[in-house]
Design a protein around this motif. Structure first.
Motif, PDB file in Angstrom:
ATOM      1  N   LEU A  27       0.820  -1.205   0.000  1.00 20.07           N
ATOM      2  CA  LEU A  27       0.000   0.000   0.000  1.00 20.07           C
ATOM      3  C   LEU A  27       0.856   1.257   0.000  1.00 20.07           C
ATOM      4  O   LEU A  27       0.557   2.237  -0.699  1.00 20.07           O
ATOM      5  CB  LEU A  27      -0.924  -0.003   1.224  1.00 20.07           C
ATOM      6  CG  LEU A  27      -2.073  -1.022   1.186  1.00 20.07           C
ATOM      7  CD1 LEU A  27      -2.724  -1.113   2.552  1.00 20.07           C
ATOM      8  CD2 LEU A  27      -3.097  -0.621   0.142  1.00 20.07           C
ATOM      9  N   GLU A  28       1.924   1.222   0.787  1.00 21.16           N
ATOM     10  CA  GLU A  28       2.816   2.381   0.832  1.00 21.16           C
ATOM     11  C   GLU A  28       3.438   2.630  -0.536  1.00 21.16           C
ATOM     12  O   GLU A  28       3.532   3.773  -0.988  1.00 21.16           O
ATOM     13  CB  GLU A  28       3.899   2.147   1.886  1.00 21.16           C
ATOM     14  CG  GLU A  28       4.819   3.346   2.062  1.00 21.16           C
ATOM     15  CD  GLU A  28       5.945   3.064   3.045  1.00 21.16           C
ATOM     16  OE1 GLU A  28       6.282   1.896   3.246  1.00 21.16           O
ATOM     17  OE2 GLU A  28       6.491   4.030   3.597  1.00 21.16           O
ATOM     18  N   ARG A  29       3.850   1.559  -1.206  1.00 23.99           N
ATOM     19  CA  ARG A  29       4.463   1.693  -2.531  1.00 23.99           C
ATOM     20  C   ARG A  29       3.438   2.225  -3.543  1.00 23.99           C
ATOM     21  O   ARG A  29       3.749   3.084  -4.363  1.00 23.99           O
ATOM     22  CB  ARG A  29       4.996   0.331  -2.973  1.00 23.99           C
ATOM     23  CG  ARG A  29       5.665   0.336  -4.346  1.00 23.99           C
ATOM     24  CD  ARG A  29       7.043   0.947  -4.286  1.00 23.99           C
ATOM     25  NE  ARG A  29       7.676   0.904  -5.600  1.00 23.99           N
ATOM     26  CZ  ARG A  29       7.903   1.974  -6.351  1.00 23.99           C
ATOM     27  NH1 ARG A  29       7.559   3.170  -5.915  1.00 23.99           N
ATOM     28  NH2 ARG A  29       8.488   1.869  -7.526  1.00 23.99           N
ATOM     29  N   ILE A  30       2.191   1.724  -3.481  1.00 23.30           N
ATOM     30  CA  ILE A  30       1.148   2.199  -4.389  1.00 23.30           C
ATOM     31  C   ILE A  30       0.900   3.690  -4.174  1.00 23.30           C
ATOM     32  O   ILE A  30       0.748   4.460  -5.124  1.00 23.30           O
ATOM     33  CB  ILE A  30      -0.151   1.393  -4.188  1.00 23.30           C
ATOM     34  CG1 ILE A  30       0.047  -0.057  -4.677  1.00 23.30           C
ATOM     35  CG2 ILE A  30      -1.316   2.027  -4.938  1.00 23.30           C
ATOM     36  CD1 ILE A  30      -1.081  -0.986  -4.301  1.00 23.30           C
ATOM     37  N   SER A  31       0.868   4.112  -2.891  1.00 27.24           N
ATOM     38  CA  SER A  31       0.621   5.536  -2.606  1.00 27.24           C
ATOM     39  C   SER A  31       1.762   6.405  -3.157  1.00 27.24           C
ATOM     40  O   SER A  31       1.527   7.523  -3.611  1.00 27.24           O
ATOM     41  CB  SER A  31       0.453   5.758  -1.102  1.00 27.24           C
ATOM     42  OG  SER A  31       1.682   5.611  -0.409  1.00 27.24           O
ATOM     43  N   GLU A  32       3.002   5.885  -3.132  1.00 29.70           N
ATOM     44  CA  GLU A  32       4.126   6.638  -3.691  1.00 29.70           C
ATOM     45  C   GLU A  32       3.972   6.779  -5.205  1.00 29.70           C
ATOM     46  O   GLU A  32       4.171   7.852  -5.768  1.00 29.70           O
ATOM     47  CB  GLU A  32       5.442   5.928  -3.378  1.00 29.70           C
ATOM     48  CG  GLU A  32       5.850   5.981  -1.910  1.00 29.70           C
ATOM     49  CD  GLU A  32       7.066   5.125  -1.629  1.00 29.70           C
ATOM     50  OE1 GLU A  32       7.541   4.469  -2.565  1.00 29.70           O
ATOM     51  OE2 GLU A  32       7.532   5.119  -0.477  1.00 29.70           O
ATOM     52  N   ILE A  33       3.593   5.689  -5.873  1.00 26.48           N
ATOM     53  CA  ILE A  33       3.464   5.702  -7.328  1.00 26.48           C
ATOM     54  C   ILE A  33       2.338   6.642  -7.762  1.00 26.48           C
ATOM     55  O   ILE A  33       2.454   7.390  -8.733  1.00 26.48           O
ATOM     56  CB  ILE A  33       3.209   4.273  -7.859  1.00 26.48           C
ATOM     57  CG1 ILE A  33       4.445   3.387  -7.606  1.00 26.48           C
ATOM     58  CG2 ILE A  33       2.865   4.290  -9.338  1.00 26.48           C
ATOM     59  CD1 ILE A  33       4.190   1.912  -7.824  1.00 26.48           C
ATOM     60  N   LEU A  34       1.212   6.621  -7.018  1.00 22.83           N
ATOM     61  CA  LEU A  34       0.062   7.455  -7.358  1.00 22.83           C
ATOM     62  C   LEU A  34       0.164   8.864  -6.790  1.00 22.83           C
ATOM     63  O   LEU A  34      -0.716   9.690  -7.009  1.00 22.83           O
ATOM     64  CB  LEU A  34      -1.221   6.793  -6.845  1.00 22.83           C
ATOM     65  CG  LEU A  34      -1.565   5.422  -7.442  1.00 22.83           C
ATOM     66  CD1 LEU A  34      -2.849   4.884  -6.839  1.00 22.83           C
ATOM     67  CD2 LEU A  34      -1.699   5.518  -8.956  1.00 22.83           C
ATOM     68  N   ASP A  35       1.252   9.115  -6.002  1.00 20.92           N
ATOM     69  CA  ASP A  35       1.471  10.437  -5.406  1.00 20.92           C
ATOM     70  C   ASP A  35       0.284  10.866  -4.553  1.00 20.92           C
ATOM     71  O   ASP A  35      -0.289  11.943  -4.715  1.00 20.92           O
ATOM     72  CB  ASP A  35       1.744  11.479  -6.499  1.00 20.92           C
ATOM     73  CG  ASP A  35       2.243  12.804  -5.905  1.00 20.92           C
ATOM     74  OD1 ASP A  35       2.832  12.763  -4.810  1.00 20.92           O
ATOM     75  OD2 ASP A  35       2.044  13.856  -6.542  1.00 20.92           O
ATOM     76  N   PHE A 165      17.393   7.439  -2.972  1.00 24.70           N
ATOM     77  CA  PHE A 165      17.566   6.159  -3.649  1.00 24.70           C
ATOM     78  C   PHE A 165      16.623   5.098  -3.084  1.00 24.70           C
ATOM     79  O   PHE A 165      16.851   3.908  -3.257  1.00 24.70           O
ATOM     80  CB  PHE A 165      19.012   5.681  -3.516  1.00 24.70           C
ATOM     81  CG  PHE A 165      20.002   6.501  -4.303  1.00 24.70           C
ATOM     82  CD1 PHE A 165      19.577   7.397  -5.283  1.00 24.70           C
ATOM     83  CD2 PHE A 165      21.363   6.363  -4.094  1.00 24.70           C
ATOM     84  CE1 PHE A 165      20.488   8.141  -6.020  1.00 24.70           C
ATOM     85  CE2 PHE A 165      22.282   7.105  -4.821  1.00 24.70           C
ATOM     86  CZ  PHE A 165      21.840   7.999  -5.778  1.00 24.70           C
ATOM     87  N   LEU A 166      15.580   5.550  -2.410  1.00 22.68           N
ATOM     88  CA  LEU A 166      14.644   4.636  -1.752  1.00 22.68           C
ATOM     89  C   LEU A 166      14.098   3.579  -2.710  1.00 22.68           C
ATOM     90  O   LEU A 166      13.927   2.419  -2.332  1.00 22.68           O
ATOM     91  CB  LEU A 166      13.491   5.439  -1.143  1.00 22.68           C
ATOM     92  CG  LEU A 166      12.375   4.657  -0.445  1.00 22.68           C
ATOM     93  CD1 LEU A 166      12.916   3.900   0.761  1.00 22.68           C
ATOM     94  CD2 LEU A 166      11.244   5.596  -0.029  1.00 22.68           C
ATOM     95  N   ASN A 167      13.831   3.968  -3.947  1.00 26.46           N
ATOM     96  CA  ASN A 167      13.233   3.039  -4.907  1.00 26.46           C
ATOM     97  C   ASN A 167      14.196   2.611  -5.999  1.00 26.46           C
ATOM     98  O   ASN A 167      13.774   2.075  -7.028  1.00 26.46           O
ATOM     99  CB  ASN A 167      11.973   3.672  -5.522  1.00 26.46           C
ATOM    100  CG  ASN A 167      10.892   3.899  -4.490  1.00 26.46           C
ATOM    101  OD1 ASN A 167      10.583   3.003  -3.703  1.00 26.46           O
ATOM    102  ND2 ASN A 167      10.322   5.091  -4.461  1.00 26.46           N
ATOM    103  N   VAL A 168      15.493   2.824  -5.782  1.00 28.65           N
ATOM    104  CA  VAL A 168      16.494   2.349  -6.740  1.00 28.65           C
ATOM    105  C   VAL A 168      16.874   0.932  -6.339  1.00 28.65           C
ATOM    106  O   VAL A 168      17.809   0.698  -5.592  1.00 28.65           O
ATOM    107  CB  VAL A 168      17.731   3.278  -6.758  1.00 28.65           C
ATOM    108  CG1 VAL A 168      18.773   2.739  -7.738  1.00 28.65           C
ATOM    109  CG2 VAL A 168      17.331   4.693  -7.140  1.00 28.65           C
TER     110      VAL A 168
END
Length: 621
Positions: A27-35, A165-168
């Motif tokens: 869910l956290e990752r989805i919220s990052e992608i959708l801003d 670099f959180l998502n690298v």
């Protein structure tokens, strides 16, 4: 979306159809992608209805009571951008004291190591907002702790490069290079306007344009590496030339690429390149005013940090920034009060227990999720670090196994801890304990001499995570252990015997079941995860002898349990008789001397992977 989340398309389809729900990390990752914030994702925010068209029901919905909030304020779970959080007037646990501590520091380059989800990204975003001369941040800091400090005169006066670099964490070296390239391109794009206003010297404009052009296109691997390795240091030169001030470099989660490369098998291919990229930015960079890095651990010591004598590493045991990450007890209590949730001893034992320098702190992610959902559950997951830990467990020998078993049994262990280098740089027991400490799986209770520490499991939530690690350590599926312990707790003894035998059969052949103690320690490691229901004691004097495992029920009507193990090397020996002999020993030695109520005497007899389990139920007044 499936590719960005690194899951299968069928799994994401199940999310959309409502057949499955993502875990909190998903869910956290989805919220990052959708801003968007987690509140918006759950459909609890008015912004959701104002800005998005909904066709039918929201696919993921959490049924919770609406927390009592102040006027126009709410939690913004998952929001890691300081500006966004403040502009939405979301509840903010004030950590702006970090600005003053950073600006007062004597060190040119600082690395702060903290576990995942303890506020590193939000704090770095806050620091960038405060320093960045391209922004107007006065309203964001109004009323905060730093607003009364003399350092306010430094607000929005400095050029800043802020990279996360959180998502690298690409699945391959090529994918990681592209993720680094895109991350740097976005930071270059923030400064396109200054390059094109005509006042930048030609040599620096050419430098910027050349790098930006290369960052925009996916060239060959060598072209990408060449550009990426110098992109940060050369952007520093451009910004100093334009603003007439040296640059603050803020690099969040700097070690994520190292961790991902190690976990996915291409560490050797990327190690030297990643080291070169950081070295060019941090060593001998004439345009650098000061740099701050955050991450989980110190990596690539010899390549990056060996000559960087102006670096300070602030680990979880150092006093610097001790109250800047995680929530103090006072901060936790205020947040829960704000959300209308009671602050109880159960909350403390579930989420408290971390010692960072001089501060006793709670897990901020877990406390926030508990405040929103009002369910006392484990919310904290460290998947990236767990992959490293699991890989390390496969390599460690008996010396680590003995200490690990002691930690699981007692919750405390004395061990030598190495924090100055990562495990995959120097794999030994000390660096593995350091990895567990940096990852938040253990915390320091007491420092001793020669890097020796008394370590403990911080809280009940982390004990839950250790159950999965123990299952991996034994090469078992976590569900097998849970099922067996559930049978024991619910007095389903026939099923318990079946599950116990099933676990023995599934243990890998190299697991050395060579003595009674082998079975004893294996079972002890699993029984330790019944901590919510039982006090687990091992080799404790009771009656007129020492019992193997005693399980004291914490609440009625749970039964007490006494487990006694037997082992034979004689294939012809009757295991059923041997198990009954173990029960006889329990009675003769009066191991139940301190127990009242329902008590089970359980005898477990073994020959290799063959076992017999017998039991007897007693009621003691």
């Amino acid at each position: 979306m499936a590719e960005k989340l690194e899951i299968s398309r069928s799994t994401y389809t199940n999310y959309e159809s409502g057949n499955r729900s993502p875990d909190l990390e998903g869910l956290e990752r989805i919220s990052e992608i959708l801003d968007c914030s987690m509140d918006e994702l759950f459909g609890r925010s008015p912004l959701w209805h104002a800005n998005r068209i909904s066709e039918g029901p929201i696919p993921y919905h959490v049924h919770v009571k609406a927390p009592q909030r102040g006027p126009g304020r709410r939690l913004a779970i998952g929001t890691q951008d300081f500006r966004k959080l403040r502009e939405r007037k979301a509840y903010y646990v004030d950590k702006t004291q970090m600005v003053e501590e950073f600006l007062e520091s004597w060190y040119e380059v600082t690395l702060i190591t903290r576990p995942r989800r303890f506020g590193k990204t939000l704090n770095m975003s806050m620091l960038a907002e405060f320093l960045d001369c391209t922004k107007d941040s006065a309203d964001l800091f109004a009323g905060t702790r730093v607003s009364g400090s003399y350092v306010m005169e430094e607000m929005n006066r400095h050029p800043v490069i802020f990279l996360s670099f959180l998502n690298v964490k690409g699945g391959s070296a090529e994918r990681m290079l592209d993720e680094l390239r895109i991350t740097l391109k976005r930071e270059y794009e923030r400064y396109l306007s200054i390059v094109n206003d005509g006042s930048l010297p030609a040599v620096h404009k050419s430098m910027f344009d050349s790098n930006y052009e290369r960052l925009c296109k996916a060239g060959s691997e060598e072209e990408k590496k060449g550009c990426i390795s110098r992109a940060i240091s050369e952007l520093c030169q451009v910004l100093e030339a334009y603003y007439g001030r040296k640059v603050y470099l803020l690099l969040d989660e700097y070690d994520t690429p190292f961790i991902a490369a190690n976990a996915k098998g291409y560490y050797g291919e990327m190690r030297d390149f990643l080291a070169e990229m950081l070295t060019s930015s941090l060593k001998g960079n004439p345009s650098l005013e000061r740099a701050l890095l955050t991450g989980i651990q110190r990596v690539a010591k010899e390549n990056i940090f060996s000559d960087l004598n102006n670096l300070i590493v602030c680990t979880v045991k150092d006093p610097e920034y001790s109250d800047c990450f995680g929530f103090t007890e006072e901060e936790t209590q205020r947040l829960l009060d704000y959300c209308g949730v009671d602050f109880t001893e159960e909350v403390r034992t579930m989420y408290d227990g971390y010692q960072f320098g001089t501060a006793d702190v709670y897990n901020p992610w877990s406390v926030s999720c508990y405040a929103a959902r009002k369910e006392l559950e484990p919310y904290w997951v460290n998947t990236s670090e767990n992959s490293i830990i699991k890989n390390a467990f496969e390599q460690r020998g008996e010396s680590f196994a003995a200490k690990y078993n002691e930690l699981i049994e007692k919750g405390v262990v004395d061990a030598r801890v190495e924090l100055s280098v990562s495990y995959y740089e120097e794999p030994d027991d000390a660096s593995l304990w350091g990895l567990l400490l940096n990852a938040g799986m253990i915390t320091i209770q007491e420092e001793m001499e020669d890097k020796n520490c008394r370590l403990r499991i911080p809280n009940y939530e982390v004990r839950e995570a250790f159950q999965g690690l123990t299952a991996f350590y034994l090469k078992l599926e976590d569900g097998y252990i849970s099922d067996m312990l559930s049978c024991l707790r619910t007095e389903a003894m026939e099923k318990f015997a079946e599950q116990y035998q099933r676990i023995l059969l599934r243990l890998p052949s190299y697991y050395d079941l060579k003595s009674e103690n082998s079975y004893h320690m294996m079972m002890l490691g699993m029984c330790a995860f019944m901590y919510r229901y039982y006090d687990v004691k091992s080799n404790r004097e009771g009656g007129i002898g020492r019992s193997d495992i005693l399980l004291y029920a914490k609440k009625r009507p749970l039964p007490h349990m006494i487990l006694e193990f037997k082992y034979t090397k004689d294939e012809g020996e009757d295991l059923e008789e041997l198990a009954l002999e173990a029960i006889g020993q329990i009675k003769d030695k009066k191991y139940d001397a301190e127990m009242t109520g329902v008590v089970y005497y359980i005898g477990l007899a073994h020959f290799g992977k063959a076992a017999q389990v017998k039991w007897e139920k007693r009621v003691i007044n």
